[in-house]
Design a protein around this motif. Sequence first.
Motif, PDB file in Angstrom:
ATOM      1  N   LEU A   1       1.030  -1.340   0.352  1.00 25.58           N
ATOM      2  CA  LEU A   1      -0.366  -0.063   0.075  1.00 25.58           C
ATOM      3  C   LEU A   1       1.316   0.653  -0.155  1.00 25.58           C
ATOM      4  CD1 LEU A   1      -2.677  -1.066   2.513  1.00 25.58           C
ATOM      5  CD2 LEU A   1      -2.761  -1.393   0.013  1.00 25.58           C
ATOM      6  N   LEU A   2       1.922   0.848   1.131  1.00 27.75           N
ATOM      7  CA  LEU A   2       2.709   2.297   1.330  1.00 27.75           C
ATOM      8  C   LEU A   2       3.857   2.707  -0.091  1.00 27.75           C
ATOM      9  CD1 LEU A   2       3.440   4.230   2.835  1.00 27.75           C
ATOM     10  CD2 LEU A   2       6.192   2.843   3.751  1.00 27.75           C
ATOM     11  N   ASN A   3       4.389   1.513  -1.012  1.00 30.99           N
ATOM     12  CA  ASN A   3       5.062   1.692  -1.896  1.00 30.99           C
ATOM     13  C   ASN A   3       3.894   1.755  -3.600  1.00 30.99           C
ATOM     14  OD1 ASN A   3       7.118   0.835  -0.682  1.00 30.99           O
ATOM     15  ND2 ASN A   3       6.573  -0.600  -1.589  1.00 30.99           N
ATOM     16  N   ASN A   4       2.800   1.779  -3.709  1.00 26.45           N
ATOM     17  CA  ASN A   4       1.940   2.193  -4.894  1.00 26.45           C
ATOM     18  C   ASN A   4       1.347   3.179  -4.053  1.00 26.45           C
ATOM     19  OD1 ASN A   4       1.653  -0.279  -5.700  1.00 26.45           O
ATOM     20  ND2 ASN A   4       0.469  -1.070  -4.234  1.00 26.45           N
ATOM     21  N   GLY A   5       1.215   3.006  -3.430  1.00 27.30           N
ATOM     22  CA  GLY A   5       1.052   5.511  -2.464  1.00 27.30           C
ATOM     23  C   GLY A   5       1.897   6.627  -2.949  1.00 27.30           C
ATOM     24  N   GLU A   6       3.758   5.692  -3.172  1.00 25.87           N
ATOM     25  CA  GLU A   6       4.347   6.877  -3.113  1.00 25.87           C
ATOM     26  C   GLU A   6       4.420   6.752  -4.592  1.00 25.87           C
ATOM     27  OE1 GLU A   6       8.760   6.858  -2.088  1.00 25.87           O
ATOM     28  OE2 GLU A   6       7.371   5.214  -1.163  1.00 25.87           O
TER      29      GLU A   6
ATOM     30  N   LYS B   1      11.654   8.186 -10.110  1.00 23.21           N
ATOM     31  CA  LYS B   1      12.033   8.735 -11.643  1.00 23.21           C
ATOM     32  C   LYS B   1      11.846   8.496 -12.623  1.00 23.21           C
ATOM     33  CE  LYS B   1      16.728   9.672  -9.207  1.00 23.21           C
ATOM     34  NZ  LYS B   1      17.380   9.732  -9.157  1.00 23.21           N
ATOM     35  N   SER B   2      11.170   6.694 -13.439  1.00 25.35           N
ATOM     36  CA  SER B   2      11.002   6.185 -14.390  1.00 25.35           C
ATOM     37  C   SER B   2       9.820   6.303 -15.283  1.00 25.35           C
ATOM     38  CB  SER B   2      11.526   5.285 -14.547  1.00 25.35           C
ATOM     39  OG  SER B   2      11.377   4.338 -13.935  1.00 25.35           O
ATOM     40  N   GLY B   3       8.641   6.325 -13.778  1.00 24.73           N
ATOM     41  CA  GLY B   3       7.927   6.234 -14.245  1.00 24.73           C
ATOM     42  C   GLY B   3       6.656   5.288 -14.830  1.00 24.73           C
ATOM     43  N   VAL B   4       7.570   3.826 -14.233  1.00 25.10           N
ATOM     44  CA  VAL B   4       6.919   2.690 -15.492  1.00 25.10           C
ATOM     45  C   VAL B   4       5.722   2.363 -15.010  1.00 25.10           C
ATOM     46  CG1 VAL B   4       8.992   1.900 -15.936  1.00 25.10           C
ATOM     47  CG2 VAL B   4       8.472   1.346 -14.152  1.00 25.10           C
ATOM     48  N   PRO B   5       4.967   1.877 -14.989  1.00 24.61           N
ATOM     49  CA  PRO B   5       3.474   0.743 -14.485  1.00 24.61           C
ATOM     50  C   PRO B   5       4.178  -0.030 -13.761  1.00 24.61           C
ATOM     51  CG  PRO B   5       3.870   0.571 -17.082  1.00 24.61           C
ATOM     52  CD  PRO B   5       5.194   1.267 -16.833  1.00 24.61           C
ATOM     53  N   ALA B   6       2.891   0.047 -12.776  1.00 27.18           N
ATOM     54  CA  ALA B   6       3.021  -1.050 -12.073  1.00 27.18           C
ATOM     55  C   ALA B   6       2.917  -2.516 -12.741  1.00 27.18           C
ATOM     56  CB  ALA B   6       1.755  -1.137 -10.705  1.00 27.18           C
ATOM     57  N   SER B   7       2.470  -2.815 -13.752  1.00 24.43           N
ATOM     58  CA  SER B   7       2.311  -3.693 -14.527  1.00 24.43           C
ATOM     59  C   SER B   7       3.905  -4.319 -14.154  1.00 24.43           C
ATOM     60  CB  SER B   7       2.426  -4.421 -15.318  1.00 24.43           C
ATOM     61  OG  SER B   7       2.456  -3.344 -16.507  1.00 24.43           O
ATOM     62  N   VAL B   8       5.324  -3.840 -14.987  1.00 20.17           N
ATOM     63  CA  VAL B   8       6.587  -3.740 -14.983  1.00 20.17           C
ATOM     64  C   VAL B   8       7.254  -4.116 -13.712  1.00 20.17           C
ATOM     65  CG1 VAL B   8       9.430  -2.493 -15.945  1.00 20.17           C
ATOM     66  CG2 VAL B   8       6.715  -2.282 -17.121  1.00 20.17           C
ATOM     67  N   VAL B   9       7.023  -3.310 -12.858  1.00 24.95           N
ATOM     68  CA  VAL B   9       7.563  -3.931 -11.542  1.00 24.95           C
ATOM     69  C   VAL B   9       7.072  -4.750 -10.434  1.00 24.95           C
ATOM     70  CG1 VAL B   9       7.878  -2.700  -9.348  1.00 24.95           C
ATOM     71  CG2 VAL B   9       7.480  -1.700 -10.873  1.00 24.95           C
ATOM     72  N   LEU B  10       6.084  -5.716 -11.485  1.00 24.53           N
ATOM     73  CA  LEU B  10       5.533  -6.954 -11.390  1.00 24.53           C
ATOM     74  C   LEU B  10       6.182  -7.856 -11.566  1.00 24.53           C
ATOM     75  CD1 LEU B  10       1.287  -5.661 -10.411  1.00 24.53           C
ATOM     76  CD2 LEU B  10       2.929  -6.571  -8.101  1.00 24.53           C
ATOM     77  N   ASP B  11       6.328  -7.689 -12.834  1.00 19.65           N
ATOM     78  CA  ASP B  11       6.831  -8.450 -13.742  1.00 19.65           C
ATOM     79  C   ASP B  11       8.317  -8.416 -13.681  1.00 19.65           C
ATOM     80  OD1 ASP B  11       5.163  -9.490 -15.777  1.00 19.65           O
ATOM     81  OD2 ASP B  11       5.377  -7.497 -17.297  1.00 19.65           O
ATOM     82  N   TYR B  12       8.510  -8.129 -12.417  1.00 24.64           N
ATOM     83  CA  TYR B  12      10.301  -7.634 -12.412  1.00 24.64           C
ATOM     84  C   TYR B  12      10.654  -8.845 -11.162  1.00 24.64           C
ATOM     85  CZ  TYR B  12      14.530  -6.621  -9.755  1.00 24.64           C
ATOM     86  OH  TYR B  12      15.611  -6.074  -9.840  1.00 24.64           O
TER      87      TYR B  12
ATOM     88  N   GLU C   1      16.287  -7.017 -18.572  1.00 24.81           N
ATOM     89  CA  GLU C   1      15.904  -5.940 -19.482  1.00 24.81           C
ATOM     90  C   GLU C   1      14.986  -5.419 -18.780  1.00 24.81           C
ATOM     91  OE1 GLU C   1      11.992  -7.062 -23.268  1.00 24.81           O
ATOM     92  OE2 GLU C   1      13.634  -8.337 -22.309  1.00 24.81           O
ATOM     93  N   LEU C   2      14.075  -5.845 -17.665  1.00 27.72           N
ATOM     94  CA  LEU C   2      13.132  -5.174 -17.227  1.00 27.72           C
ATOM     95  C   LEU C   2      13.622  -4.023 -16.502  1.00 27.72           C
ATOM     96  CD1 LEU C   2      10.827  -8.192 -15.579  1.00 27.72           C
ATOM     97  CD2 LEU C   2       9.913  -5.385 -17.531  1.00 27.72           C
TER      98      LEU C   2
END
Length: 831
Positions: free
Chosen positions: A362-367, A509-520, A599-600
């Motif tokens: 919750l904290l990181n998604n809010g951040e 900084k990069s503003g990548v979507p949450a799906s990229v972080v979840l895949d990582y 890659e991610l």
Amino acid sequence: MANRTGKKPRPPVDAVPQRPQILIEPRERTRRSSRHQRILHRYVLREILGPLVLGLMLFTFLLLIDSLFALAALVIQRDVPMLMVGRLLLLNLPHIIVITLPMSLLFAILIAVGRLASDAELVALRASGVSLFSLYRPVFALSLVLATLTLYATLYVQPWGNRALRDLQVEIGNLGITKQIQPRVFYEQLRDRILYVFAAPERGDEWRGVFFTVALPIGDFTVTQAAHGSVSIDPRSGRSVLRLRDAVEYTVHLDEPKRSELRQHGTVAYTLEDELTGGGQARSPGVRELDLQTLLQRARDPAMSSRERRLAELEVHKKLAIPAACVVLGLFGLPLGFSNRRGGKSSGFALSLAVILAYYVLLNNGEAAAASGEMRPWTAMWLPNLLFLGAGLFLLARRNRDQSLLLGNLDRWVRTHARPPTQIRAAVARWSGRRLRRALEERSARSPSPRPDSAGVVLRLERPVLRFPNILDRYVLSSFGRIFVLVAASVMAIFMIGSFSRLVDDVLKSGVPASVVLDYYKYLSFDIFHRTAPLVVLLTCLISFGLLARANEVTAAKALGMSLYRLAIPALVAAGLVAGASAAIGSAVLPHSNARVAELRDEIRGTPKVRTYKRADEQWLFRGRGNHSFIYHYQYFDPRRQVLQRLHAFRFDAATYRLSGHLFAPEAVYRQGTWLLQDGWAKNLNGTLAEFVPLAGLHAIDLEEDPEFFSTEIKRPDQMNAKQLRQYIRTVRASGQDVPELEVELYNKAAVPAVCVIMALVALPFAFRLGRRGALYGIGVSLVLGMAYYVLIALFTTLGQTGTLPAMAAVWSPNLIFALLSLYLFLGIRT
């Protein structure tokens, strides 16, 4: 004098002696009650402090594991003093302690309150009229103390530590770099640069023949070649400086190949930026290195961009919200611990990690949402605390009224529809019994009944009994499996939380979507499991056998004549299965998952992508031949079509090491023993002149290297299986390089899974010696053993990577040492 009935007359009421009555004044009753409450509060605090210290050590150690190998490399490779390494380790602690303090508090509350509930002490207290709100007073006091410590750490210690860590990394990056640069070995630890030295210094500290250029030669780039070179420390800036004497700078314009610039210099200097420690040129401090006053000024500064002001405000609220989480999680943990009276300590460990993981998600998604402008910073940072505070008050109120933690309708539905496992098993048994009786009746109806006078022989055979796994083996295996799943999930969750705390700046900084972080993290989980499997096996063995000993089940097995050696076989079999799974993951899954992780990671960090993730900056090869020597670089090689893409070939004079030619082709094809260049060109370099030679169309060239020289895929060792890595080592050796670090990685592919069995052998003697001390002692012992093992393996691995020890000896020595230790400890056990 007796009356007519013969009984003595009853004396008057005033004459009857009265029992003495003790009258307690309200003030005395209040004083006794407060004294009892103080005793109870001290008792609860003592129960919490032990697991708190243990959890803090365990969580901090798990997050520090990755740093041990880097620290060992600094000691051996850079010749860094131990005092400086100790400073580096201490400066890594502030940002880790900020994370592990709330985790440890919740873990300690769940363990302590769960222990009180399992021993029926909470039931006795509730029967005596003690409210759970009264029990929360010592928990609140401890939470407030830890919140104050965390607040001080976030406001003062963490910014200071981050600044000091950055300065210390720059200082360490400048130490011993000359020792690392070896002749005829490509030095790849420079950020975005490559350095190659042809010959060692004959006298003094200068090398002979130096080649220095960008790691990925595309677009416009400059190649510097010098007759002599050295590295020194700039006294004013404290940075490492590469000084090249009698140097030539050759500038290449790939878009306009006819243009070229050759400049001769007496001496040229370059500031080196080291990739291992982050040293080199100074960078602007991030928001985590700023104190509260500076952050507030930046948040209100109109000269800053809206994103910078938003990030500063976000960091201010984060510095305040994380300490407040100690109080919130302390409130949330009390009712959960009361409900955990049947789950034990392992269940408390799992609950604490599940709650912490939910909080940080919750904290990181809010951040991330606040950084992109989708939420207000204060809302993003304080919303998890408000949610957990409301849930904690609600659960505490319901538990104080001895109600279920679920709401009424949901609770009734669960009791009505969710049948307990015992009822389900009973129903299955009744159904199986009816089915068996029906089958017997059908069989007897089909077979003719025997004659009364007929004689027959009835053979009675013993029912076959499995020697392994028998009932006890299956019981031990099931206990091992449950605890293993729990510990593995917990360790992976801790690693992911620690990893995300370091990656969150790049995500923002990069503003990548949450799906990229979840895949990582989905792909990274395979590598985390592979690396932590030995530690998980160690924890599982100590906890599972500690619980068996606490329940007197080990004593019962010994009373039945079963040796402890025989009792340990299921654990060793389970450890062997984990080792096999780890080896299979390392061979079949990790090469592909690690490539996807790379890659991610580049996408999250916003770095430009190359054609493939085969480390183009490592595709530098050297080959000496006759009067000339060559340095090759290519971006990709297709072994099926035998095609090289973006081939660079730099020619040098073998005697003077002068750069004498440069060949480039967007594509080179190998046909019938000859390399054909497609639309390439060549330049003959002589002093300050560059003669341009176009090679239009398909042009044959005398390049003596065959496709086998370029055929091996250039990947990181963790992106190759053992067979690919072995072939790669042969190819790199053929190019004139010594690669002890790759040999260490090769032997590690077999040694790391085997460590799982070694850890089980080490854990079992300690588990049997613990007796009835339980799971917490097992966690403490595993913490000490894990620290010793990882420090030892980091030391020996670094010795192998530097060539001090043979690769096989460096990799297998820690395993051999711990195996001998386990055998010695087994000899002292009364089985």
